[in-house]
Design a protein around this motif. Structure first.
Motif, short mmCIF file in Angstrom:
data_model
loop_
_atom_site.label_atom_id
_atom_site.label_comp_id
_atom_site.label_asym_id
_atom_site.label_seq_id
_atom_site.Cartn_x
_atom_site.Cartn_y
_atom_site.Cartn_z
N SER A 40 17.66 13.96 -1.22
CA SER A 40 18.23 13.35 -2.43
C SER A 40 18.00 11.83 -2.48
N ARG A 41 17.19 11.30 -1.57
CA ARG A 41 17.03 9.85 -1.45
C ARG A 41 15.66 9.38 -1.95
N ASP A 42 15.68 8.25 -2.64
CA ASP A 42 14.43 7.59 -3.03
C ASP A 42 13.80 6.97 -1.80
N GLY A 43 12.48 6.89 -1.83
CA GLY A 43 11.81 6.26 -0.71
C GLY A 43 10.40 5.84 -1.05
N VAL A 44 9.76 5.22 -0.09
CA VAL A 44 8.35 4.85 -0.18
C VAL A 44 7.69 5.24 1.14
N ARG A 45 6.39 5.48 1.05
CA ARG A 45 5.62 5.84 2.24
C ARG A 45 4.37 4.98 2.26
N TRP A 46 3.97 4.57 3.46
CA TRP A 46 2.68 3.92 3.62
C TRP A 46 2.05 4.40 4.92
N ASP A 47 0.74 4.52 4.88
CA ASP A 47 -0.03 5.04 6.01
C ASP A 47 -1.08 4.02 6.43
N ASP A 48 -1.31 3.96 7.73
CA ASP A 48 -2.35 3.12 8.28
C ASP A 48 -3.01 3.91 9.41
N HIS A 49 -4.01 4.66 9.07
CA HIS A 49 -4.72 5.53 10.01
C HIS A 49 -3.74 6.53 10.63
N GLU A 50 -3.46 6.42 11.89
CA GLU A 50 -2.55 7.36 12.55
C GLU A 50 -1.15 6.79 12.75
N THR A 65 0.81 -1.22 0.00
CA THR A 65 0.00 0.00 0.00
C THR A 65 0.85 1.26 0.00
N GLU A 66 2.06 1.17 -0.50
CA GLU A 66 2.97 2.31 -0.43
C GLU A 66 2.90 3.14 -1.71
N PHE A 67 3.42 4.36 -1.60
CA PHE A 67 3.63 5.18 -2.79
C PHE A 67 5.01 5.80 -2.70
N SER A 68 5.58 6.11 -3.86
CA SER A 68 6.95 6.62 -3.94
C SER A 68 7.04 8.05 -3.44
N VAL A 69 8.14 8.36 -2.75
CA VAL A 69 8.44 9.71 -2.29
C VAL A 69 9.93 9.95 -2.49
N ASN A 70 10.30 11.21 -2.53
CA ASN A 70 11.71 11.60 -2.49
C ASN A 70 11.92 12.38 -1.21
N ILE A 71 12.89 11.96 -0.43
CA ILE A 71 13.23 12.64 0.82
C ILE A 71 14.63 13.20 0.63
#
Length: 183
Positions: free
Chosen positions: A128-138, A120-126
């Motif tokens: 200069s670094r590649d990353g992924v983010r996923w959320d589950d409510h809080e 359930t993640e989506f790509s992010v850039n933090i």
């Protein structure tokens, strides 16, 4: 999350030894124990230990209390996550309450391994670094490339009474951590 709650000594062949503390440490109000021995099949041990290398000033900047610094490692036979957690507290309705928990972990797996496990993640850039983010409510997490594989920055603000939402600040928190990582 891709980690097991096994501690050293849980596997019959793992001795309950500890590694030595890193030689470079950040300014800290609270001392924590050195990281326990890493899994016996870990081919690339984690060296960047957030419990020793994230300074109190960064934790304070993010609104968390550096005096609540606690070790929070996760181990498996094949991978390691060295981690630290911090609390954010406030007085709400006349009570001292916990608004959130910030966890910073350095792991021996790759970002591609995280991508194969988290659906359930989506790509992010933090920074200069590649990353992924996923959320589950809080409760939400960013995983980004790190010096030993991957860095997790996660925040959990579930059950707080103040209305503070940690997920609204996750990428800011991740950028602050990214700014102190070795390049």
């Amino acid at each position: 999350m891709l980690a097991s709650a096994c501690a050293p000594g849980d596997h019959p062949t793992d001795p309950p030894a500890v590694t030595s503390a890193p030689t470079t440490t950040a300014s800290m109000a609270v001392q924590v124990s050195p990281a326990p021995k890493q899994g016996r099949l870990v081919t690339d041990p984690v060296e960047w230990d957030p419990c020793f290398q994230v300074p109190d000033s960064v934790i304070e900047q993010l609104g968390f209390d550096p005096k609540t610094r606690q070790r929070g490692d996760w181990f498996d036979i094949e991978y390691t996550f060295l981690g630290c957690k911090f609390e954010r507290r406030s007085v709400t309705l006349g009570m001292d309450t916990r608004d959130g928990i910030l966890r910073i972990m350095s792991g021996s797996i790759s970002l591609d391994q995280v991508r194969t496990k988290e659906t359930t993640e989506f790509s992010v850039n933090i920074g200069s670094r590649d990353g992924v983010r996923w959320d589950d409510h809080e409760h939400c997490t960013v995983a980004m490339t790190g010096p030993d594989g991957v860095i997790y920055v996660s925040v959990d603000s579930s059950g707080n009474l103040s209305g503070w939402s940690g997920c609204d600040h996750l990428e800011e928190q991740s950028r602050a951590v990214e700014s102190i990582l070795p390049k």
